[in-house]
Design an enzyme around this catalytic site. Sequence first.
Site, PDB file in Angstrom:
ATOM      1  N   ASN A 151       7.741  -5.172  -8.348  1.00  0.00           N
ATOM      2  CA  ASN A 151       7.382  -5.888  -7.126  1.00  0.00           C
ATOM      3  C   ASN A 151       7.803  -7.330  -7.300  1.00  0.00           C
ATOM      4  O   ASN A 151       7.775  -7.849  -8.408  1.00  0.00           O
ATOM      5  CB  ASN A 151       5.875  -5.802  -6.893  1.00  0.00           C
ATOM      6  CG  ASN A 151       5.505  -6.231  -5.487  1.00  0.00           C
ATOM      7  OD1 ASN A 151       5.782  -5.514  -4.522  1.00  0.00           O
ATOM      8  ND2 ASN A 151       4.921  -7.403  -5.356  1.00  0.00           N
ATOM      9  N   SER A 209       6.544  10.028   6.590  1.00  0.00           N
ATOM     10  CA  SER A 209       5.421   9.973   7.522  1.00  0.00           C
ATOM     11  C   SER A 209       4.143  10.469   6.881  1.00  0.00           C
ATOM     12  O   SER A 209       4.170  11.347   6.029  1.00  0.00           O
ATOM     13  CB  SER A 209       5.698  10.816   8.773  1.00  0.00           C
ATOM     14  OG  SER A 209       4.562  10.769   9.614  1.00  0.00           O
ATOM     15  N   HIS A 218      10.287  11.202  15.553  1.00  0.00           N
ATOM     16  CA  HIS A 218       8.922  11.595  15.171  1.00  0.00           C
ATOM     17  C   HIS A 218       7.929  10.575  15.725  1.00  0.00           C
ATOM     18  O   HIS A 218       6.909  10.930  16.312  1.00  0.00           O
ATOM     19  CB  HIS A 218       8.802  11.689  13.649  1.00  0.00           C
ATOM     20  CG  HIS A 218       7.383  11.723  13.139  1.00  0.00           C
ATOM     21  ND1 HIS A 218       6.597  10.588  13.070  1.00  0.00           N
ATOM     22  CD2 HIS A 218       6.604  12.743  12.696  1.00  0.00           C
ATOM     23  CE1 HIS A 218       5.391  10.914  12.613  1.00  0.00           C
ATOM     24  NE2 HIS A 218       5.380  12.210  12.376  1.00  0.00           N
ATOM     25  N   ASN A 219       8.233   9.306  15.535  1.00  0.00           N
ATOM     26  CA  ASN A 219       7.312   8.268  16.004  1.00  0.00           C
ATOM     27  C   ASN A 219       7.233   8.223  17.530  1.00  0.00           C
ATOM     28  O   ASN A 219       6.159   7.999  18.088  1.00  0.00           O
ATOM     29  CB  ASN A 219       7.716   6.903  15.442  1.00  0.00           C
ATOM     30  CG  ASN A 219       7.257   6.725  14.001  1.00  0.00           C
ATOM     31  OD1 ASN A 219       7.103   7.695  13.268  1.00  0.00           O
ATOM     32  ND2 ASN A 219       7.044   5.493  13.588  1.00  0.00           N
ATOM     33  N   VAL A 265       0.825  -1.216   0.000  1.00  0.00           N
ATOM     34  CA  VAL A 265       0.000   0.000   0.000  1.00  0.00           C
ATOM     35  C   VAL A 265       0.858   1.265   0.000  1.00  0.00           C
ATOM     36  O   VAL A 265       0.646   2.177  -0.800  1.00  0.00           O
ATOM     37  CB  VAL A 265      -0.957   0.024   1.212  1.00  0.00           C
ATOM     38  CG1 VAL A 265      -1.860   1.234   1.134  1.00  0.00           C
ATOM     39  CG2 VAL A 265      -1.791  -1.246   1.253  1.00  0.00           C
ATOM     40  N   LYS A 296       9.451  -4.190   3.806  1.00  0.00           N
ATOM     41  CA  LYS A 296       9.476  -4.307   5.264  1.00  0.00           C
ATOM     42  C   LYS A 296      10.882  -4.029   5.799  1.00  0.00           C
ATOM     43  O   LYS A 296      11.876  -4.492   5.232  1.00  0.00           O
ATOM     44  CB  LYS A 296       9.067  -5.738   5.631  1.00  0.00           C
ATOM     45  CG  LYS A 296       8.177  -5.833   6.838  1.00  0.00           C
ATOM     46  CD  LYS A 296       7.614  -7.234   6.918  1.00  0.00           C
ATOM     47  CE  LYS A 296       7.651  -7.799   8.251  1.00  0.00           C
ATOM     48  NZ  LYS A 296       7.627  -7.585   9.467  1.00  0.00           N
ATOM     49  N   ALA A 297      10.954  -3.273   6.906  1.00  0.00           N
ATOM     50  CA  ALA A 297      12.257  -2.988   7.517  1.00  0.00           C
ATOM     51  C   ALA A 297      12.882  -4.294   7.998  1.00  0.00           C
ATOM     52  O   ALA A 297      12.187  -5.257   8.289  1.00  0.00           O
ATOM     53  CB  ALA A 297      12.081  -2.021   8.683  1.00  0.00           C
ATOM     54  N   GLU A 325       5.031  10.882  18.425  1.00  0.00           N
ATOM     55  CA  GLU A 325       3.683  10.421  18.038  1.00  0.00           C
ATOM     56  C   GLU A 325       3.072   9.552  19.158  1.00  0.00           C
ATOM     57  O   GLU A 325       1.903   9.732  19.537  1.00  0.00           O
ATOM     58  CB  GLU A 325       3.811   9.629  16.727  1.00  0.00           C
ATOM     59  CG  GLU A 325       2.571   8.913  16.237  1.00  0.00           C
ATOM     60  CD  GLU A 325       2.890   8.059  14.977  1.00  0.00           C
ATOM     61  OE1 GLU A 325       3.402   8.613  14.003  1.00  0.00           O
ATOM     62  OE2 GLU A 325       2.627   6.834  15.000  1.00  0.00           O
ATOM     63  N   HIS A 363      31.931   5.428  45.398  1.00  0.00           N
ATOM     64  CA  HIS A 363      31.802   5.909  44.023  1.00  0.00           C
ATOM     65  C   HIS A 363      32.184   7.380  43.861  1.00  0.00           C
ATOM     66  O   HIS A 363      32.146   7.901  42.754  1.00  0.00           O
ATOM     67  CB  HIS A 363      30.375   5.664  43.523  1.00  0.00           C
ATOM     68  CG  HIS A 363      30.066   4.205  43.367  1.00  0.00           C
ATOM     69  ND1 HIS A 363      30.730   3.405  42.474  1.00  0.00           N
ATOM     70  CD2 HIS A 363      29.198   3.401  44.025  1.00  0.00           C
ATOM     71  CE1 HIS A 363      30.270   2.161  42.575  1.00  0.00           C
ATOM     72  NE2 HIS A 363      29.342   2.131  43.517  1.00  0.00           N
ATOM     73  N   GLY A 395       1.340   7.974   6.809  1.00  0.00           N
ATOM     74  CA  GLY A 395       0.519   6.791   6.578  1.00  0.00           C
ATOM     75  C   GLY A 395       0.198   6.633   5.101  1.00  0.00           C
ATOM     76  O   GLY A 395       0.849   7.225   4.229  1.00  0.00           O
ATOM     77  N   GLY A 405       4.122   1.631  -0.872  1.00  0.00           N
ATOM     78  CA  GLY A 405       4.912   1.742  -2.105  1.00  0.00           C
ATOM     79  C   GLY A 405       4.042   2.107  -3.302  1.00  0.00           C
ATOM     80  O   GLY A 405       4.392   2.979  -4.105  1.00  0.00           O
TER      81      GLY A 405
HETATM   82  C1  6PG Z   1       3.882   7.634  10.178  1.00  0.00           C
HETATM   83  C2  6PG Z   1       3.704   6.572  11.238  1.00  0.00           C
HETATM   84  C3  6PG Z   1       3.968   5.193  10.716  1.00  0.00           C
HETATM   85  C4  6PG Z   1       3.833   4.068  11.744  1.00  0.00           C
HETATM   86  C5  6PG Z   1       2.608   4.104  12.581  1.00  0.00           C
HETATM   87  C6  6PG Z   1       2.360   2.842  13.393  1.00  0.00           C
HETATM   88  O1  6PG Z   1       4.646   8.525  10.489  1.00  0.00           O
HETATM   89  O2  6PG Z   1       3.276   7.582   9.125  1.00  0.00           O
HETATM   90  O3  6PG Z   1       4.587   6.812  12.273  1.00  0.00           O
HETATM   91  O4  6PG Z   1       5.286   5.198  10.243  1.00  0.00           O
HETATM   92  O5  6PG Z   1       3.824   2.889  11.045  1.00  0.00           O
HETATM   93  O6  6PG Z   1       2.665   5.163  13.449  1.00  0.00           O
HETATM   94  O7  6PG Z   1       3.275   2.696  14.445  1.00  0.00           O
HETATM   95  P1  6PG Z   1       2.988   1.690  15.630  1.00  0.00           P
HETATM   96  O8  6PG Z   1       2.402   0.442  15.031  1.00  0.00           O
HETATM   97  O9  6PG Z   1       4.305   1.421  16.269  1.00  0.00           O
HETATM   98  O10 6PG Z   1       2.005   2.364  16.523  1.00  0.00           O
END
Ligand code: 6PG
Length: 479
Positions: A32, A128, A185-186, A12, A75-76, A189, A453, A130, A14
């Site tokens: 792919n 970032s 960032h995450n 999705v 996938k990472a 988040e 110490h 989604g 990519g």
């Molecule tokens: C983004 C998000 C994304 C991440 C989700 C889910 O910036 O678009 O950070 O990269 O996949 O936030 O993260 P979790 O599954 O760890 O909550």
Amino acid sequence: VQAQIGVYGLGVMGGNLARNLAHHGNSVAVFNRTPTRTRHLITAHGSEGTFVPAETIEDFLAALKRPRTVIIMVKAGAATDAVIKELADAMEPGDIIVDGGNSYFKDTIRREKEARAQGLHFVGMGISGGEEGALNGPSIMPGGTEDSWKVLEPILKSIAAVAEGEPCVTHIGENGAGHFVKMVHNGIEYADMQLIAESYDLLRRGMGMTPSQIADVFAQWNLGELNSYLIEITSDVLRQVDARTGLPFVDVVLDEAGMKGTGTWTVQTALDLAIPVTSISESVFARGLSGQSAQRAEARKINLPGPDFSIAQQNEGTFVEEVRKALYASKIVAYAQGFDEIAAGAQQYGWNIDLGAVARIWRGGCIIRAEFLDRISDAYASGRQTTSLLFDSSFRTVIGKAQDSWRAVISLATQGGIPIPGFTSSLAYYDGLRSPRLPTSLIQGQRDLFGAHTYRKVGVPGVFHTLWADTDRQEIQQN
Ligand code: 6PG
């Protein structure tokens, strides 16, 4: 046609990124591993722009103009390593591999080094926003060399989200810098989401408000200084009703939060850097606690003693406003901690990261996009702020005005038994930072007593040890 850029991996994210590229006039080679995905993309969206589908790596690379630039969206972890190897073996010096996944920045540092040894450019790139962001404009955080940035800049600027006329992309720094910033960032988040969830809990269990009433509160908050994507979607989620039962969505969903690891990395990295990101770590641990189903079940069964999760005798309107202020103050602390971690990472790994630019590219496209990031970018851009965001005059004023509410909400929640670890730890951090003296002098004494110490003294140079076991407890200067 010779395509300007290739996308490898048409899941999705990519697929949406490839379409976004095509929508903005970039010719895109797509590949792919299972070719059905490629065919599907072309059938469903081939007319949206110039795509060059390929079913072998050879055809894929042959379709690209030089330097051949490929964005990997797989996938990472192991899958990413395998694809990099496959590409690197077939590429030529000067070509550019871009990893658009949520990779761990230390993997990116390693991969960049390996690619460089082969004469290739490797760009770890945080994306970032989604699925929707990938399609319509994400916030993009590329690392890698200046040379690869020159090639990528026009392409990335064409697809990034736009905030106040500026594309939400900037060259973050060399090698792993982009993935490092995406990781933080995450982490932010996670903190943002936890603080919002705590606010909901305070109004729901604390005040007995309904999800739809609370949705209205969040919609109202979204009109003010808390305006942000996460506040906006919170309203949507709270209004959602389960079709099968007619109950609020939030009441039928299992309350165990998932996570894919980026929040954990943020905290692990902060521990390595010795940067206290307490608001972020509490939010990772809160998800962890939510998933301890066996322990939670037993706690319910044996009825662990405590108050009944309600907040008594408060005027609803007053309390809602107090929660709003507490949320905002806690949020400022979480962001200040996240930016501290970026500054420390830059120092540790030798990146020249412009914190103001980071705040600017987070204003649009990404999950934590918020009006408030304007104020953060101002604080850095004006040169007003170099240490903590909390010291910036604008945030100092906000917290100064919010803090009575912040403290009141925390007292009431604690008395009522409602756990708000994000609010509480953020305030504890704030009070810790502003304390003229901390009780850590006592800890130094304990350490010196049981383990020799040593300690330093106020206004006296040198390192000392007390002979605690001796009757006269003589103090010795060690150097
Ligand atoms: C983004 C998000 C994304 C991440 C989700 C889910 O910036 O678009 O950070 O990269 O996949 O936030 O993260 P979790 O599954 O760890 O909550």
